[in-house]
Design a protein around this motif. Sequence first.
Motif, PDB file in Angstrom:
ATOM      1  N   ALA A   1       0.834  -1.203   0.000  1.00  0.00           N
ATOM      2  CA  ALA A   1       0.000   0.000   0.000  1.00  0.00           C
ATOM      3  C   ALA A   1       0.872   1.257   0.000  1.00  0.00           C
ATOM      4  CB  ALA A   1      -0.930  -0.010   1.204  1.00  0.00           C
TER       5      ALA A   1
ATOM      6  N   LEU B   1       2.101   1.777  -3.460  1.00  0.00           N
ATOM      7  CA  LEU B   1       1.018   2.277  -4.319  1.00  0.00           C
ATOM      8  C   LEU B   1       0.749   3.762  -4.048  1.00  0.00           C
ATOM      9  CD1 LEU B   1      -1.335  -0.830  -4.270  1.00  0.00           C
ATOM     10  CD2 LEU B   1      -0.135   0.089  -6.259  1.00  0.00           C
TER      11      LEU B   1
ATOM     12  N   LEU C   1      -2.799   5.129  -4.922  1.00  0.00           N
ATOM     13  CA  LEU C   1      -3.643   5.368  -3.755  1.00  0.00           C
ATOM     14  C   LEU C   1      -3.307   6.734  -3.169  1.00  0.00           C
ATOM     15  CD1 LEU C   1      -3.438   1.866  -1.999  1.00  0.00           C
ATOM     16  CD2 LEU C   1      -5.280   2.741  -3.440  1.00  0.00           C
TER      17      LEU C   1
ATOM     18  N   ILE D   1     -10.232   4.147  -1.354  1.00  0.00           N
ATOM     19  CA  ILE D   1      -9.696   4.087  -2.711  1.00  0.00           C
ATOM     20  C   ILE D   1     -10.219   5.344  -3.389  1.00  0.00           C
ATOM     21  CG2 ILE D   1      -9.748   2.910  -4.941  1.00  0.00           C
ATOM     22  CD1 ILE D   1      -9.881   0.272  -3.542  1.00  0.00           C
TER      23      ILE D   1
ATOM     24  N   THR E   1      -7.172   2.382 -11.529  1.00  0.00           N
ATOM     25  CA  THR E   1      -6.750   2.343 -10.123  1.00  0.00           C
ATOM     26  C   THR E   1      -6.993   0.964  -9.531  1.00  0.00           C
ATOM     27  OG1 THR E   1      -7.204   4.701  -9.833  1.00  0.00           O
ATOM     28  CG2 THR E   1      -7.147   3.352  -7.840  1.00  0.00           C
TER      29      THR E   1
ATOM     30  N   VAL F   1      -4.096  -1.777  -8.271  1.00  0.00           N
ATOM     31  CA  VAL F   1      -4.086  -2.391  -6.941  1.00  0.00           C
ATOM     32  C   VAL F   1      -4.129  -3.905  -7.078  1.00  0.00           C
ATOM     33  CG1 VAL F   1      -5.407  -2.687  -4.800  1.00  0.00           C
ATOM     34  CG2 VAL F   1      -5.117  -0.402  -5.770  1.00  0.00           C
TER      35      VAL F   1
END
Length: 179
Positions: free
Chosen positions: A86, A89, A95, A119, A130, A134
């Motif tokens: 995460a 990202l 994100l 998100i 997106t 992910v």
Amino acid sequence: MKKFIVFLISAMMMVSLVACAPTEPKVETTAPGPGAIASTGGASDKVPDPNAEPMEIISVYSQNDDATGLNQAMDAVSELTADAMADKLIEYGVLEEGTKVLKFDKKDDGTATLDLSQIPEKGTADDILTLTAVGNTFIENFELDKLKVLVNGKDYSNSQIKQGDGDYLEYVKNYKKIK
């Protein structure tokens, strides 16, 4: 006459053997220029730093410049965790800053559930990019078959995408050109 021919053949063999003998390589004796790094040429130059933290090489997917697909980048994390994915990202702009992994549950059957705090909703087809970024990032790095994405414990949905209980993301092979 025979002695002369034998002597001549012997002399020619000696000359040819000397011509074929290995020679020492020439070594330049010029001093290194400014800014040159001196190397001992030994094994210690090739030994990694024993104090360096081991890193995991990962793939991170993000939206390409013309918003028609994804780019894949290779990066490294100190430990392969959902939080580290995460964070990468976020670093790559997929994100938003402050997004947290609430839960990541990987099962033995090749599926996993990822629950994120948010998100970003852009209200356009970029939402598909997106979600695919992910999905591809988690599926590839955790070697999954399918990924269920939740936001705050609920199925991911926005104005463009509505996911139900049985909807899972799968790895998108043609990620360079999605729309």
